[in-house]
Design an enzyme around this catalytic site. Structure first.
Site, short mmCIF file in Angstrom:
data_model
loop_
_atom_site.label_atom_id
_atom_site.label_comp_id
_atom_site.label_asym_id
_atom_site.label_seq_id
_atom_site.Cartn_x
_atom_site.Cartn_y
_atom_site.Cartn_z
CG ASN A 226 -1.20 -5.15 0.01
OD1 ASN A 226 -1.13 -5.66 1.19
ND2 ASN A 226 -0.17 -4.53 -0.19
CD GLU A 227 -0.61 -1.27 2.32
OE1 GLU A 227 0.10 -0.91 1.32
OE2 GLU A 227 -0.25 -1.63 3.58
#
Length: 573
Positions: free
Chosen positions: A290-291
């Site tokens: 994530n990110e």
């Protein structure tokens, strides 16, 4: 100057004053006298099918236990609260649990012989966990959004600020009392992990939504594993103490996939079966981290390729989602979709509605897994204005759904007793809940996934404040042409709707119009006034292929025109 001259001057001044007042009164009316023509080409030749997965949900885990202080005692019992005072009840934590992996227990002694009328004890102010049951009224709110997918368990919750506090799926399965829990350092709470990997797969199943499993890719906010040491993340079955995870990490994505998809006789599929679910979960989407794709995380792409090759080799049908943004330039690695997050002010997000109009139509599809009006430091808890900007952005995603295949609002839930982020879609406490305007805005898109979208053309000098789309959708009884239009500006608009190419007549008696608006664009919902900003639906007796309508300022309007000849049209869809 004589009397006559003074009188003449006075008359001139009065005339000028009257003219000035008249102009002042007419100016707002003139500014508000906006017109627009919206043309919809409903011919099937110009139509296009929207992906079945377009709109869904993003669930960031929020299961807390009374081990807020960690495995040491005495500790804080937050988020649990005590009912009574020290003369009536004594509460403490101690390492006395009969469960070796969840050793902290709570001891409660009732001291009062004649206790207060309100009783004594402890209560949990609305957090999930310790039994991992979902409150029915909250789940009904999710069902009403008609989600096509569920992305879980995060978000930053997956990463952790430090890897030792990242989400570990193995620690979240099995009997809840044997789950050790962990400290969610991003959001600053201890989670009992009662709402774990298994329960979230179940939630997706109950919602009829595709599960999207976001797993930790060996990267946190502040530390990461070198790609040469990523193998245990990918395929090794290693059991280590949590303190050793930063060195050789316990995460094993292939085992997690076997837990979801393996036969009941496989190693991890048998664990799932023993928990009461012998049937396989239809897990077809995974996100690698994530990110994690930025200059501060140099190992991500190396990690990603390791995961990609392992998953593709074992499960060739699984769609793999990269964290790297491919909206402005092509990715330099294989992926089925790429993740795109956007948080902006209301004005900026409205202007971003055409973001994907210029994106290449070749290569991976787009997954807008997190979008919302959000500005750091803004204390707004979700206004009408924010929801209108988000609606315009989603209209842009509909229009570009040949390349955008998934989108979800973030965050979904917030407990009012422990706000860490504003705004959110659904607010709850121990006994109440309400939807923010952003929640209600999403209900306008419940029928979009899998529908047919039609080209529209908007002609107006005021078009910079408008956004529109048109779809054809069907329920069990009727087929509808739905025309949605956002008026983001402060002026009313006299709208002419013109639908060409219809192969059926419009049935006015079954048509309807739904409007989301309020007296002030900054109005918000609250526990005291939970429906202050809510869609209002009414009949549309003027429904026709060409019709006039008024768009009130700061509004989101949906016209549902019921079409005759249902059988023939449904066959075409």
């Amino acid at each position: 100057m004589g009397t006559k001259g003074a009188a003449t001057l006075l008359a001139i001044l009065c005339s000028l004053l009257l003219l000035s007042l008249s102009c002042g009164c007419l100016a707002p009316e003139s500014e508000g006298d906006q017109t627009a023509l919206l043309e919809v080409d409903t011919s099937w030749k110009a139509a296009r099918k929207i992906p079945q997965t377009l709109f869904g949900l993003f669930f960031e885990n929020c299961a807390l236990g009374f081990e807020a202080g960690g495995p040491y005692t005495p500790s804080n019992i937050d988020p649990w609260s005590i009912i009574g005072d020290e003369s009536s009840i004594y509460v403490k934590t101690e390492r006395a649990s009969c469960f070796s992996r969840n050793i902290v227990a709570l001891r409660m002694e009732i001291l009062c012989a004649k206790c207060p009328a309100g009783g004594v004890g402890i209560y949990n102010p609305g957090f999930w966990g310790m039994g991992h049951g979902f409150r029915k009224e909250l789940i009904h709110m999710l069902v009403d959004l008609k989600p096509q997918f569920l992305r879980f368990p995060g978000g930053t919750f997956v990463e952790g600020i430090l890897l030792r506090n990242a989400f570990r799926w193995r620690e979240t399965i099995g009997p809840w009392e044997e789950r050790p829990g962990h400290y969610g350092d991003v959001w600053n709470y201890w989670t009992d992990d009662g709402l774990g990997y298994y329960e979230l797969l179940q939630l997706a199943e109950d919602l009829g939504a595709e599960p999207i499993w976001v797993f930790n890719a060996g990267i946190s906010r502040n530390d990461q594993v070198d790609t040469t040491a990523i193998a245990p993340f990918v395929k090794a079955s290693i059991s280590l103490e949590r303190s050793e995870w930063p060195l050789i990490l316990y995460k094993d994505v292939l085992d997690s996939l076997e837990f979801a998809r393996g036969s009941a006789k496989s190693t991890w599929g048998s664990v799932r079966a023993a928990m009461g679910h012998p049937e396989r979960f239809p897990l077809k989407y995974v996100a690698v981290g994530n990110e994690d794709c930025d200059n501060t995380k140099p190992f991500y792409q190396g990690h990603y390729l390791k995961f990609y090759n392992a998953i593709r080799g074992a499960y060739p049908d699984i769609q793999i989602i990269s964290n790297c943004d491919g909206s402005s330039e092509p990715l330099d690695h294989p992926a089925d979709l790429y993740d795109f997050h956007i948080y902006n002010s209301a004005n900026d997000l409205f202007l971003k509605k055409d973001t994907f109009s210029r994106t290449s139509r070749t290569g991976p599809k787009v997954f807008v897994s997190e979008y919302a009006v959000h500005v750091d430091g803004d204390t707004s808890k979700g206004s009408l204005q924010a929801s209108l900007a988000e609606a315009a952005f989603l209209i842009g995603l509909e229009v570009n759904s040949d390349i955008v295949h998934m989108a979800s609002y973030a965050p979904l839930f917030v407990n009012d007793n422990d706000r860490k982020w504003n705004p959110d879609a659904i607010v709850f406490n121990s006994w109440q809940q309400y939807g923010t305007p952003s929640y209600w805005m999403q209900t306008f898109f419940g029928e979009s996934s899998g529908a047919v979208i039609h080209p529209v053309r908007l002609n107006s000098s005021y078009s910079g404040s408008l956004a529109a789309s048109a779809i054809t959708w069907q329920d069990n009884e009727d087929i509808f042409l739905r025309i949605k239009i956002v008026n983001f500006g402060p002026n009313a608009v006299n709208l002419t709707l013109s639908a060409t190419g219809l192969e059926a007549g419009v049935n006015a008696s079954r048509s309807a119009v739904t409007v989301l608006t309020s007296n002030d664009s900054l109005d918000e919902n609250s526990f005291d006034d939970p429906l202050k900003v809510k869609p209002v639906k009414s009949g549309l007796p003027s429904a026709a292929e060409e019709m006039q309508a008024m768009l009130v300022p700061h509004s989101f309007t949906s016209f549902d025109l019921a079409l005759d000849e249902y059988g023939e049209l449904a066959a075409d869809m």
